[in-house]
Design an enzyme around this catalytic site. Structure first.
Site, PDB file in Angstrom:
ATOM      1  CB  SER A 142      -0.853   0.053   1.144  1.00 16.31           C
ATOM      2  OG  SER A 142      -1.395   1.281   1.510  1.00 16.31           O
ATOM      3  CE1 TYR A 155      -4.316  -2.292   4.893  1.00 16.73           C
ATOM      4  CE2 TYR A 155      -3.481   0.171   4.455  1.00 16.73           C
ATOM      5  CZ  TYR A 155      -3.980  -1.007   4.061  1.00 16.73           C
ATOM      6  OH  TYR A 155      -4.064  -1.136   2.745  1.00 16.73           O
TER       7      TYR A 155
HETATM    8  P1  NAP Z   1     -12.134  -4.766  -0.322  1.00 11.42           P
HETATM    9  O1  NAP Z   1     -12.997  -4.186  -1.532  1.00 11.42           O
HETATM   10  O2  NAP Z   1     -12.457  -4.136   1.101  1.00 11.42           O
HETATM   11  O3  NAP Z   1     -12.159  -6.434  -0.587  1.00 11.42           O
HETATM   12  C1  NAP Z   1     -11.437  -6.982   0.386  1.00 11.42           C
HETATM   13  C2  NAP Z   1     -11.440  -8.528   0.202  1.00 11.42           C
HETATM   14  O4  NAP Z   1     -10.548  -9.359   1.167  1.00 11.42           O
HETATM   15  C3  NAP Z   1     -12.614  -9.226   0.023  1.00 11.42           C
HETATM   16  O5  NAP Z   1     -12.779 -10.194  -1.056  1.00 11.42           O
HETATM   17  C4  NAP Z   1     -13.067  -9.894   1.244  1.00 11.42           C
HETATM   18  O6  NAP Z   1     -13.586 -11.112   1.238  1.00 11.42           O
HETATM   19  C5  NAP Z   1     -11.636 -10.378   1.485  1.00 11.42           C
HETATM   20  N1  NAP Z   1     -11.225 -10.544   3.041  1.00 11.42           N
HETATM   21  C6  NAP Z   1     -11.121  -9.617   3.976  1.00 11.42           C
HETATM   22  N2  NAP Z   1     -10.924 -10.234   5.214  1.00 11.42           N
HETATM   23  C7  NAP Z   1     -10.992 -11.570   4.851  1.00 11.42           C
HETATM   24  C8  NAP Z   1     -10.855 -12.907   5.787  1.00 11.42           C
HETATM   25  N3  NAP Z   1     -10.948 -12.660   7.107  1.00 11.42           N
HETATM   26  N4  NAP Z   1     -10.981 -13.893   5.213  1.00 11.42           N
HETATM   27  C9  NAP Z   1     -11.075 -14.091   3.879  1.00 11.42           C
HETATM   28  N5  NAP Z   1     -10.950 -12.970   3.075  1.00 11.42           N
HETATM   29  C10 NAP Z   1     -10.945 -11.832   3.432  1.00 11.42           C
HETATM   30  O7  NAP Z   1     -10.625  -4.393  -0.360  1.00 11.42           O
HETATM   31  P2  NAP Z   1      -9.771  -4.013  -1.596  1.00 11.42           P
HETATM   32  O8  NAP Z   1      -9.759  -2.229  -1.372  1.00 11.42           O
HETATM   33  O9  NAP Z   1     -10.088  -4.555  -2.755  1.00 11.42           O
HETATM   34  O10 NAP Z   1      -8.429  -4.199  -1.003  1.00 11.42           O
HETATM   35  C11 NAP Z   1      -7.536  -5.452  -1.629  1.00 11.42           C
HETATM   36  C12 NAP Z   1      -5.854  -5.270  -1.346  1.00 11.42           C
HETATM   37  O11 NAP Z   1      -5.420  -4.072  -1.577  1.00 11.42           O
HETATM   38  C13 NAP Z   1      -6.009  -5.217   0.305  1.00 11.42           C
HETATM   39  O12 NAP Z   1      -4.895  -6.040   0.520  1.00 11.42           O
HETATM   40  C14 NAP Z   1      -5.599  -4.015   0.646  1.00 11.42           C
HETATM   41  O13 NAP Z   1      -5.067  -3.800   1.950  1.00 11.42           O
HETATM   42  C15 NAP Z   1      -4.754  -3.405  -0.585  1.00 11.42           C
HETATM   43  N6  NAP Z   1      -4.806  -1.967  -0.824  1.00 11.42           N
HETATM   44  C16 NAP Z   1      -6.286  -1.440  -0.994  1.00 11.42           C
HETATM   45  C17 NAP Z   1      -6.247   0.158  -1.224  1.00 11.42           C
HETATM   46  C18 NAP Z   1      -7.788   0.742  -1.585  1.00 11.42           C
HETATM   47  O14 NAP Z   1      -7.492   2.160  -1.774  1.00 11.42           O
HETATM   48  N7  NAP Z   1      -8.670   0.179  -1.759  1.00 11.42           N
HETATM   49  C19 NAP Z   1      -4.991   0.733  -1.142  1.00 11.42           C
HETATM   50  C20 NAP Z   1      -3.882   0.261  -0.844  1.00 11.42           C
HETATM   51  C21 NAP Z   1      -3.855  -1.239  -0.679  1.00 11.42           C
HETATM   52  P3  NAP Z   1     -15.126 -11.283   1.688  1.00 11.42           P
HETATM   53  O15 NAP Z   1     -15.721  -9.863   1.215  1.00 11.42           O
HETATM   54  O16 NAP Z   1     -15.638 -12.446   0.693  1.00 11.42           O
HETATM   55  O17 NAP Z   1     -15.599 -11.580   3.137  1.00 11.42           O
END
Ligand code: NAP
Length: 248
Positions: A142, A155
């Site tokens: 991130s 985080y």
């Molecule tokens: P998101 O939309 O909140 O989706 C998170 C995903 O992770 C969902 O598919 C969820 O599954 C799964 N997940 C969460 N907790 C879990 C658990 N305990 N067991 C199994 N699955 C779990 O997040 P996103 O924004 O796409 O983020 C994806 C990655 O990118 C993460 O690692 C995040 O830290 C990183 N990231 C995101 C951003 C941003 O701005 N969005 C920026 C930097 C880094 P379910 O919904 O099926 O439970």
């Protein structure tokens, strides 16, 4: 276009957000995709149906990665589905919560480290027997790992751990022909960063970026697909910033 024909991929957290876009991109490039999810069964099943409907191959698997044996269980299920070869592992599932130093709870600290760091580490460990010459592992870092954005110290530390792991995994697994990289998204419009949908959140986001729009999940997925493919064959141990020039 990236060609992943005959490749097999696992994308964790593929029910929503960046993981969903990544599973789509890998499937569109020809890979068979294992769509991992936690709770969002309907979303995962709809993605599998969409990929199959387009002539691709996909299966959904649910495992809770907060459990200490979550990665072990997921690896076992994946190996049952795919047999003896996994070409691409995208350890994307993640959780984030904002808390000041004073307000951070131990339970939430542990949950973030469990899903964001422990699960990717042990997924790599448990899938090593089926990752071989030419395989690619992509982890999710991130912008928060290298810059102070928001109030996210715990985080951010989970993502700092990812930046460290890719170097060590890259060094240790390179001799086996396995590449390990990370992408570091900036603010991406997903449920996790839904603050960017408010005027205040959008203005803050644009104020730290060179490119003047909010990033989409596809913006990250396309870079992950590149890192998963042979087009990036000489790239390992690196974290690629995917943030529209955030905090440069
Ligand atoms: P998101 O939309 O909140 O989706 C998170 C995903 O992770 C969902 O598919 C969820 O599954 C799964 N997940 C969460 N907790 C879990 C658990 N305990 N067991 C199994 N699955 C779990 O997040 P996103 O924004 O796409 O983020 C994806 C990655 O990118 C993460 O690692 C995040 O830290 C990183 N990231 C995101 C951003 C941003 O701005 N969005 C920026 C930097 C880094 P379910 O919904 O099926 O439970």
């Amino acid at each position: 276009m990236t060609n992943l024909t005959n490749k097999t991929a696992l994308v964790t957290g593929a029910s929503r957000g960046i993981g969903r876009a990544t599973a789509r991109a890998l499937a569109a490039a020809g890979a068979r995709v294992i769509v991992h999810y936690g709770n969002a069964a309907a979303e995962a099943e709809s993605l599998v149906a969409e990929i199959r409907g387009s002539g691709g191959k996909a299966d959904a698997v649910s495992v809770d990665l907060t459990a200490s044996d979550g990665a072990h269980k997921l690896a076992k299920e994946v190996r049952t589905l795919i047999g003896d070869r996994l070409d691409i592992l995208v350890a994307n599932a993640g959780v984030a919560s904002s808390a000041s130093i004073e307000d951070q709870t131990v339970a939430e600290f542990d949950r973030m480290f469990a899903v964001n760091v422990r699960a990717p580490f042990f997924l790599v460990q448990q899938l090593l027997p089926v990752l071989g010459e030419g395989s690619s592992v992509v982890l999710l870092s991130s912008l928060a790992a290298r810059a102070s954005v928001g109030v996210l110290p715990a985080y951010a530390a989970t993502k700092g751990a990812i930046d460290t792991l890719v170097k060590h995994f890259g060094a240790l697994l390179g001799p086996r022909g396995i590449r390990v990289n990370a992408v570091a998204p900036g603010v991406i419009d997903t449920d996790m960063s839904s603050f960017a949908r408010s005027d205040e959140g959008r203005n803050f986001t644009l104020s730290i970026q060179a490119l003047q729009r909010i990033g989409h999940a596809d913006d990250v997925a396309d870079v992950i697909a590149f890192l998963a493919s042979d087009a990036s064959r000489w790239v390992t141990g690196d974290t690629v910033q995917v943030g529209g020039g955030s905090k440069i």
